[in-house]
Motif scaffolding. Structure first.
Motif, PDB file in Angstrom:
ATOM      1  N   MET A   1       0.838  -1.192   0.000  1.00  0.00           N
ATOM      2  CA  MET A   1       0.000   0.000   0.000  1.00  0.00           C
ATOM      3  C   MET A   1       0.877   1.247   0.000  1.00  0.00           C
ATOM      4  N   ALA A   2       0.247   2.401  -0.003  1.00  0.00           N
ATOM      5  CA  ALA A   2       0.956   3.666  -0.202  1.00  0.00           C
ATOM      6  C   ALA A   2       1.373   4.332   1.104  1.00  0.00           C
ATOM      7  N   ARG A   3       2.380   5.184   0.972  1.00  0.00           N
ATOM      8  CA  ARG A   3       2.845   6.037   2.071  1.00  0.00           C
ATOM      9  C   ARG A   3       2.217   7.409   1.859  1.00  0.00           C
ATOM     10  N   ILE A   4       1.344   7.822   2.787  1.00  0.00           N
ATOM     11  CA  ILE A   4       0.523   9.023   2.629  1.00  0.00           C
ATOM     12  C   ILE A   4       0.834  10.042   3.721  1.00  0.00           C
ATOM     13  N   LEU A   5       0.932  11.308   3.322  1.00  0.00           N
ATOM     14  CA  LEU A   5       1.089  12.408   4.270  1.00  0.00           C
ATOM     15  C   LEU A   5      -0.219  13.177   4.331  1.00  0.00           C
ATOM     16  N   ILE A   6      -0.710  13.368   5.546  1.00  0.00           N
ATOM     17  CA  ILE A   6      -1.934  14.127   5.793  1.00  0.00           C
ATOM     18  C   ILE A   6      -1.567  15.446   6.470  1.00  0.00           C
ATOM     19  N   ALA A   7      -2.128  16.537   5.983  1.00  0.00           N
ATOM     20  CA  ALA A   7      -1.986  17.843   6.644  1.00  0.00           C
ATOM     21  C   ALA A   7      -3.391  18.317   6.994  1.00  0.00           C
ATOM     22  N   GLU A   8      -3.694  18.322   8.284  1.00  0.00           N
ATOM     23  CA  GLU A   8      -5.034  18.694   8.778  1.00  0.00           C
ATOM     24  C   GLU A   8      -4.876  19.284  10.163  1.00  0.00           C
ATOM     25  N   ASP A   9      -5.396  20.501  10.376  1.00  0.00           N
ATOM     26  CA  ASP A   9      -5.214  21.180  11.656  1.00  0.00           C
ATOM     27  C   ASP A   9      -6.197  20.739  12.736  1.00  0.00           C
ATOM     28  N   GLU A  10      -7.305  20.148  12.366  1.00  0.00           N
ATOM     29  CA  GLU A  10      -8.296  19.707  13.348  1.00  0.00           C
ATOM     30  C   GLU A  10      -7.930  18.304  13.848  1.00  0.00           C
ATOM     31  N   PRO A  11      -7.559  18.176  15.138  1.00  0.00           N
ATOM     32  CA  PRO A  11      -7.076  16.887  15.653  1.00  0.00           C
ATOM     33  C   PRO A  11      -8.038  15.717  15.438  1.00  0.00           C
ATOM     34  N   SER A  12      -9.337  15.933  15.623  1.00  0.00           N
ATOM     35  CA  SER A  12     -10.276  14.816  15.477  1.00  0.00           C
ATOM     36  C   SER A  12     -10.382  14.360  14.021  1.00  0.00           C
ATOM     37  N   VAL A  13     -10.352  15.293  13.086  1.00  0.00           N
ATOM     38  CA  VAL A  13     -10.403  14.944  11.664  1.00  0.00           C
ATOM     39  C   VAL A  13      -9.109  14.251  11.261  1.00  0.00           C
ATOM     40  N   ARG A  14      -7.984  14.779  11.735  1.00  0.00           N
ATOM     41  CA  ARG A  14      -6.675  14.175  11.450  1.00  0.00           C
ATOM     42  C   ARG A  14      -6.635  12.734  11.951  1.00  0.00           C
ATOM     43  N   LEU A  59      -7.746  25.113   4.396  1.00  0.00           N
ATOM     44  CA  LEU A  59      -7.691  26.179   5.402  1.00  0.00           C
ATOM     45  C   LEU A  59      -6.994  25.674   6.666  1.00  0.00           C
ATOM     46  N   MET A  60      -5.743  26.123   6.869  1.00  0.00           N
ATOM     47  CA  MET A  60      -4.955  25.753   8.040  1.00  0.00           C
ATOM     48  C   MET A  60      -4.118  26.943   8.476  1.00  0.00           C
ATOM     49  N   PRO A  61      -3.717  26.965   9.748  1.00  0.00           N
ATOM     50  CA  PRO A  61      -2.827  28.040  10.208  1.00  0.00           C
ATOM     51  C   PRO A  61      -1.394  27.822   9.708  1.00  0.00           C
ATOM     52  N   VAL A  62      -0.582  28.792   9.871  1.00  0.00           N
ATOM     53  CA  VAL A  62       0.854  28.813   9.530  1.00  0.00           C
ATOM     54  C   VAL A  62       1.053  28.780   8.018  1.00  0.00           C
ATOM     55  N   MET A  63       0.731  27.667   7.364  1.00  0.00           N
ATOM     56  CA  MET A  63       0.804  27.560   5.911  1.00  0.00           C
ATOM     57  C   MET A  63      -0.454  26.821   5.462  1.00  0.00           C
ATOM     58  N   ASP A  64      -1.225  27.440   4.579  1.00  0.00           N
ATOM     59  CA  ASP A  64      -2.468  26.793   4.156  1.00  0.00           C
ATOM     60  C   ASP A  64      -2.198  25.704   3.116  1.00  0.00           C
ATOM     61  N   GLY A  65      -3.246  24.962   2.790  1.00  0.00           N
ATOM     62  CA  GLY A  65      -3.108  23.835   1.878  1.00  0.00           C
ATOM     63  C   GLY A  65      -2.766  24.221   0.454  1.00  0.00           C
ATOM     64  N   ILE A  66      -3.190  25.402   0.011  1.00  0.00           N
ATOM     65  CA  ILE A  66      -2.851  25.858  -1.337  1.00  0.00           C
ATOM     66  C   ILE A  66      -1.348  26.107  -1.429  1.00  0.00           C
ATOM     67  N   SER A  67      -0.796  26.820  -0.451  1.00  0.00           N
ATOM     68  CA  SER A  67       0.651  27.072  -0.435  1.00  0.00           C
ATOM     69  C   SER A  67       1.428  25.770  -0.322  1.00  0.00           C
ATOM     70  N   LEU A  68       0.928  24.860   0.505  1.00  0.00           N
ATOM     71  CA  LEU A  68       1.572  23.555   0.655  1.00  0.00           C
ATOM     72  C   LEU A  68       1.534  22.786  -0.664  1.00  0.00           C
ATOM     73  N   ALA A  69       0.389  22.781  -1.330  1.00  0.00           N
ATOM     74  CA  ALA A  69       0.268  22.062  -2.600  1.00  0.00           C
ATOM     75  C   ALA A  69       1.228  22.618  -3.644  1.00  0.00           C
ATOM     76  N   LEU A  70       1.351  23.944  -3.706  1.00  0.00           N
ATOM     77  CA  LEU A  70       2.274  24.559  -4.660  1.00  0.00           C
ATOM     78  C   LEU A  70       3.722  24.177  -4.359  1.00  0.00           C
ATOM     79  N   ALA A  71       4.107  24.215  -3.078  1.00  0.00           N
ATOM     80  CA  ALA A  71       5.477  23.838  -2.694  1.00  0.00           C
ATOM     81  C   ALA A  71       5.715  22.353  -2.939  1.00  0.00           C
ATOM     82  N   ALA A  72       4.735  21.516  -2.615  1.00  0.00           N
ATOM     83  CA  ALA A  72       4.884  20.071  -2.815  1.00  0.00           C
ATOM     84  C   ALA A  72       4.998  19.733  -4.296  1.00  0.00           C
ATOM     85  N   ALA A  73       4.208  20.403  -5.130  1.00  0.00           N
ATOM     86  CA  ALA A  73       4.265  20.163  -6.575  1.00  0.00           C
ATOM     87  C   ALA A  73       5.622  20.563  -7.138  1.00  0.00           C
TER      88      ALA A  73
END
Length: 127
Positions: A1-14, A59-73
């Motif tokens: 199976m795959a190695r997955i990274l999750i970025a989620e600021d809400e602990p229960s959702v994470r 929508l996350m603090p410090v660095m949002d998911g759009i910025s993260l997606a651009l850097a990851a890409a």
């Protein structure tokens, strides 16, 4: 199976996402914000065990998911990226990112929907 990274600021959702994906056999690393996730991506690449998918809230603090997606890409151009959001206005922010993201998962989602969308993004393979 795959190695997955999750970025989620809400602990229960994470925790829900982590349990769900580990439950179907994936290896999951979780981060509380985009900055933490970006650091995890760098450590994984340097250690020779890169992630095979990034699943990030928009929508996350410090660095949002759009910025993260651009850097990851930029840093991992072949890694599929799946965005998630519970806000329609945040979905609009992802407009124009079709070239770097696989899909947008709308919250709230079911366990089956999560697994189905993750599997579809992984099946698409590298961008």
């Amino acid at each position: 199976m795959a190695r997955i990274l999750i970025a989620e600021d809400e602990p229960s959702v994470r925790a829900f996402i982590t349990r769900a994906l580990e439950g179907v056999g994936h290896e999951v690393e979780a981060a509380a914000d985009g900055s933490e996730a970006l650091a995890a991506l760098g450590r994984a690449r340097a250690g020779g065990r890169p992630h095979e998918l990034l699943l990030t809230d928009i929508l996350m603090p410090v660095m949002d998911g759009i910025s993260l997606a651009l850097a990851a890409a930029r840093d991992a151009p072949n890694m599929p990226i799946l965005l998630m959001t519970g806000y329609s206005d945040q979905r609009e922010r992802a407009h124009g990112l079709e070239a770097i993201i696989s899909d947008i998962l709308l919250k709230p989602f079911t366990l089956d929907e999560l697994v189905e969308r993750v599997e579809a993004a992984l099946a698409q393979g590298p961008r």
